[in-house]
Design a protein around this motif. Structure first.
Motif, mmCIF file in Angstrom:
data_model
loop_
_atom_site.group_PDB
_atom_site.id
_atom_site.type_symbol
_atom_site.label_atom_id
_atom_site.label_comp_id
_atom_site.label_asym_id
_atom_site.label_seq_id
_atom_site.Cartn_x
_atom_site.Cartn_y
_atom_site.Cartn_z
ATOM 1 N N ASP A 1 0.821 -1.211 0.000
ATOM 2 C CA ASP A 1 0.000 0.000 0.000
ATOM 3 C C ASP A 1 0.854 1.258 0.000
ATOM 4 O OD1 ASP A 1 -2.374 -1.455 0.039
ATOM 5 O OD2 ASP A 1 -2.371 -1.588 2.235
ATOM 6 N N TYR A 2 2.024 1.185 0.607
ATOM 7 C CA TYR A 2 2.921 2.330 0.614
ATOM 8 C C TYR A 2 4.359 1.834 0.746
ATOM 9 C CZ TYR A 2 2.820 1.478 5.650
ATOM 10 O OH TYR A 2 2.892 0.893 6.889
ATOM 11 N N HIS A 3 5.275 2.639 0.259
ATOM 12 C CA HIS A 3 6.699 2.313 0.351
ATOM 13 C C HIS A 3 7.498 3.601 0.230
ATOM 14 C CE1 HIS A 3 5.402 1.690 -3.884
ATOM 15 N NE2 HIS A 3 6.391 2.555 -4.100
ATOM 16 N N VAL A 4 8.771 3.511 0.545
ATOM 17 C CA VAL A 4 9.632 4.691 0.495
ATOM 18 C C VAL A 4 9.912 5.060 -0.961
ATOM 19 C CG1 VAL A 4 11.909 5.611 1.077
ATOM 20 C CG2 VAL A 4 10.705 4.124 2.696
ATOM 21 N N ALA A 5 9.757 6.334 -1.282
ATOM 22 C CA ALA A 5 10.110 6.829 -2.608
ATOM 23 C C ALA A 5 11.616 7.055 -2.660
ATOM 24 C CB ALA A 5 9.356 8.125 -2.903
ATOM 25 N N TYR A 6 12.278 6.260 -3.450
ATOM 26 C CA TYR A 6 13.747 6.285 -3.531
ATOM 27 C C TYR A 6 14.075 6.225 -5.002
ATOM 28 C CZ TYR A 6 18.454 5.123 -1.738
ATOM 29 O OH TYR A 6 19.785 5.138 -1.397
ATOM 30 N N ARG A 7 14.750 7.220 -5.536
ATOM 31 C CA ARG A 7 14.911 7.339 -6.972
ATOM 32 C C ARG A 7 16.349 7.090 -7.420
ATOM 33 N NH1 ARG A 7 10.360 6.678 -6.626
ATOM 34 N NH2 ARG A 7 8.612 8.057 -7.092
ATOM 35 N N ALA A 8 16.489 6.506 -8.605
ATOM 36 C CA ALA A 8 17.800 6.382 -9.218
ATOM 37 C C ALA A 8 18.378 7.784 -9.414
ATOM 38 C CB ALA A 8 17.691 5.660 -10.560
ATOM 39 N N GLY A 9 19.641 7.935 -9.117
ATOM 40 C CA GLY A 9 20.275 9.245 -9.179
ATOM 41 C C GLY A 9 20.424 9.897 -7.820
ATOM 42 N N PHE A 10 19.780 9.326 -6.806
ATOM 43 C CA PHE A 10 19.890 9.861 -5.445
ATOM 44 C C PHE A 10 21.313 9.661 -4.919
ATOM 45 C CE2 PHE A 10 19.427 9.126 -0.770
ATOM 46 C CZ PHE A 10 19.102 10.432 -0.431
ATOM 47 N N ARG A 11 21.874 10.708 -4.343
ATOM 48 C CA ARG A 11 23.231 10.665 -3.803
ATOM 49 C C ARG A 11 23.229 10.944 -2.303
ATOM 50 N NH1 ARG A 11 27.429 11.462 -7.526
ATOM 51 N NH2 ARG A 11 26.727 11.753 -9.682
ATOM 52 N N HIS A 12 24.181 10.366 -1.619
ATOM 53 C CA HIS A 12 24.366 10.664 -0.205
ATOM 54 C C HIS A 12 25.785 10.301 0.194
ATOM 55 C CE1 HIS A 12 24.117 6.384 0.992
ATOM 56 N NE2 HIS A 12 23.189 6.283 0.072
ATOM 57 N N PRO A 13 26.290 10.862 1.298
ATOM 58 C CA PRO A 13 27.653 10.541 1.749
ATOM 59 C C PRO A 13 27.804 9.054 2.044
ATOM 60 C CG PRO A 13 26.797 12.470 2.890
ATOM 61 C CD PRO A 13 25.643 11.874 2.156
ATOM 62 N N LEU A 14 28.987 8.532 1.816
ATOM 63 C CA LEU A 14 29.224 7.110 2.052
ATOM 64 C C LEU A 14 29.056 6.725 3.516
ATOM 65 C CD1 LEU A 14 32.311 6.377 -0.236
ATOM 66 C CD2 LEU A 14 30.030 5.363 -0.435
ATOM 67 N N ASP A 15 29.256 7.669 4.423
ATOM 68 C CA ASP A 15 29.186 7.325 5.842
ATOM 69 C C ASP A 15 27.801 7.539 6.434
ATOM 70 O OD1 ASP A 15 29.163 10.067 5.780
ATOM 71 O OD2 ASP A 15 30.784 10.339 7.224
ATOM 72 N N ARG A 16 26.800 7.711 5.570
ATOM 73 C CA ARG A 16 25.420 7.828 6.039
ATOM 74 C C ARG A 16 24.537 6.883 5.231
ATOM 75 N NH1 ARG A 16 23.094 13.604 5.875
ATOM 76 N NH2 ARG A 16 21.378 12.469 6.860
ATOM 77 N N GLY A 17 23.627 6.192 5.926
ATOM 78 C CA GLY A 17 22.739 5.263 5.245
ATOM 79 C C GLY A 17 23.351 3.881 5.106
ATOM 80 N N ALA A 18 22.495 2.879 5.042
ATOM 81 C CA ALA A 18 22.954 1.493 5.000
ATOM 82 C C ALA A 18 23.779 1.198 3.755
ATOM 83 C CB ALA A 18 21.757 0.548 5.072
ATOM 84 N N ALA A 19 23.379 1.756 2.609
ATOM 85 C CA ALA A 19 24.075 1.448 1.359
ATOM 86 C C ALA A 19 25.535 1.869 1.418
ATOM 87 C CB ALA A 19 23.374 2.134 0.181
ATOM 88 N N GLY A 20 25.788 3.103 1.852
ATOM 89 C CA GLY A 20 27.158 3.583 1.934
ATOM 90 C C GLY A 20 27.955 2.887 3.012
ATOM 91 N N LYS A 21 27.341 2.661 4.147
ATOM 92 C CA LYS A 21 28.058 2.019 5.257
ATOM 93 C C LYS A 21 28.416 0.569 4.932
ATOM 94 C CE LYS A 21 26.629 4.909 9.138
ATOM 95 N NZ LYS A 21 25.973 4.959 10.463
ATOM 96 N N ALA A 22 27.577 -0.103 4.145
ATOM 97 C CA ALA A 22 27.905 -1.470 3.732
ATOM 98 C C ALA A 22 29.147 -1.479 2.849
ATOM 99 C CB ALA A 22 26.723 -2.092 2.994
ATOM 100 N N ILE A 23 29.264 -0.478 1.978
ATOM 101 C CA ILE A 23 30.435 -0.361 1.112
ATOM 102 C C ILE A 23 31.688 -0.108 1.948
ATOM 103 C CG2 ILE A 23 31.509 1.064 -0.671
ATOM 104 C CD1 ILE A 23 28.636 1.537 -1.770
ATOM 105 N N LEU A 24 31.585 0.792 2.921
ATOM 106 C CA LEU A 24 32.734 1.089 3.786
ATOM 107 C C LEU A 24 33.134 -0.134 4.605
ATOM 108 C CD1 LEU A 24 31.838 4.682 5.058
ATOM 109 C CD2 LEU A 24 33.479 4.034 3.288
ATOM 110 N N ALA A 25 32.152 -0.906 5.037
ATOM 111 C CA ALA A 25 32.457 -2.120 5.806
ATOM 112 C C ALA A 25 33.272 -3.092 4.956
ATOM 113 C CB ALA A 25 31.168 -2.781 6.273
ATOM 114 N N ALA A 26 32.951 -3.190 3.666
ATOM 115 C CA ALA A 26 33.710 -4.077 2.774
ATOM 116 C C ALA A 26 35.125 -3.553 2.564
ATOM 117 C CB ALA A 26 32.985 -4.210 1.439
ATOM 118 N N ARG A 27 35.287 -2.238 2.536
ATOM 119 C CA ARG A 27 36.632 -1.657 2.404
ATOM 120 C C ARG A 27 37.494 -2.009 3.609
ATOM 121 N NH1 ARG A 27 35.938 4.621 0.366
ATOM 122 N NH2 ARG A 27 35.206 4.186 -1.766
ATOM 123 N N HIS A 28 36.894 -1.991 4.776
ATOM 124 C CA HIS A 28 37.647 -2.231 6.003
ATOM 125 C C HIS A 28 37.912 -3.714 6.242
ATOM 126 C CE1 HIS A 28 35.837 1.820 7.468
ATOM 127 N NE2 HIS A 28 36.941 1.995 6.775
#
Length: 213
Positions: free
Chosen positions: A121-148
């Motif tokens: 019935d509802y979901h988060v509106a999240y669009r391709a092209g959206f940017r955010h710092p790597l150290d904020r949000g699950a997507a960026g933090k998962a990438i940093l975790a793999a780097r470490h």
């Protein structure tokens, strides 16, 4: 049937791959040893790649990947997105949350593919092209975790309210894909991510990684 190949082109591409796999660049001697060719050949390869801005050399003589690869890389996102869509659709429908593929773009995380569930019935509106710092949000933090933890599977990352109030995220990094640094995840309107979501996100990340190899 054996196809004819260009030895020089093969060596040039191997140089680019070797440079892409290091953060500190490589000297002519190091490249010569890794390629198994003499230094004169390496000098010619680097000079040609420099003319096309695919390689640059710093004041210390170490060769690094040049900015010219960015022009080539602009065409990569559509191919990556197409390869990831089946796994993202399955993830979005299974979890009932918006699924996304996020790649590193400089110092930011860039969503390059997004799939919304069809039955909620509802979901988060999240669009391709959206940017955010790597150290904020699950997507960026998962990438940093793999780097470490480059030799270990860092599992998945959970966050809440870091990019959007009331939204929680789960993401797992893409592992074992040469030249691609990114993550697969979901974002949902919830105070916490259900327990089963983490494992499902990791499965989806493995599916996407396999499609990109």
């Amino acid at each position: 049937m054996t196809a004819e190949t260009s030895q020089t082109l093969d060596r040039g591409l191997r140089v680019l791959k070797l440079l892409a796999d290091t953060d500190h660049g490589l000297t002519v001697t190091e490249l010569s040893n890794k390629l198994g060719v003499n230094r004169t050949v390496v000098y010619r390869l680097l000079a040609t790649l420099e003319q096309h801005a695919l390689v640059r050399r710093d004041l210390g003589g170490r060769a690094r990947v040049g900015l010219g690869v960015l022009r080539l890389g602009r065409q990569v996102h559509p191919l990556v997105r197409e390869a990831a869509l089946p796994a993202l659709r399955s993830l979005a429908e299974d979890i009932g949350a918006t699924a996304h593929l996020t790649l590193v773009d400089g110092t930011e995380a860039l969503a390059v593919a997004v799939v919304e569930p069809t039955w909620t019935d509802y979901h988060v509106a999240y669009r391709a092209g959206f940017r955010h710092p790597l150290d904020r949000g699950a997507a960026g933090k998962a990438i940093l975790a793999a780097r470490h933890s480059p030799k270990d599977d860092p599992g998945y990352t959970l966050t809440h309210g870091e990019l959007e109030a009331g939204a929680s995220g789960a993401a797992a990094p893409l592992l074992g894909v040469t030249g691609v640094e990114g993550s697969v995840g979901v974002v949902m309107l919830a105070d916490a991510v259900p327990e089963r979501v983490g494992a499902r996100v990791m499965d989806a990340a493995r599916e996407v990684a396999e499609a990109l190899r």
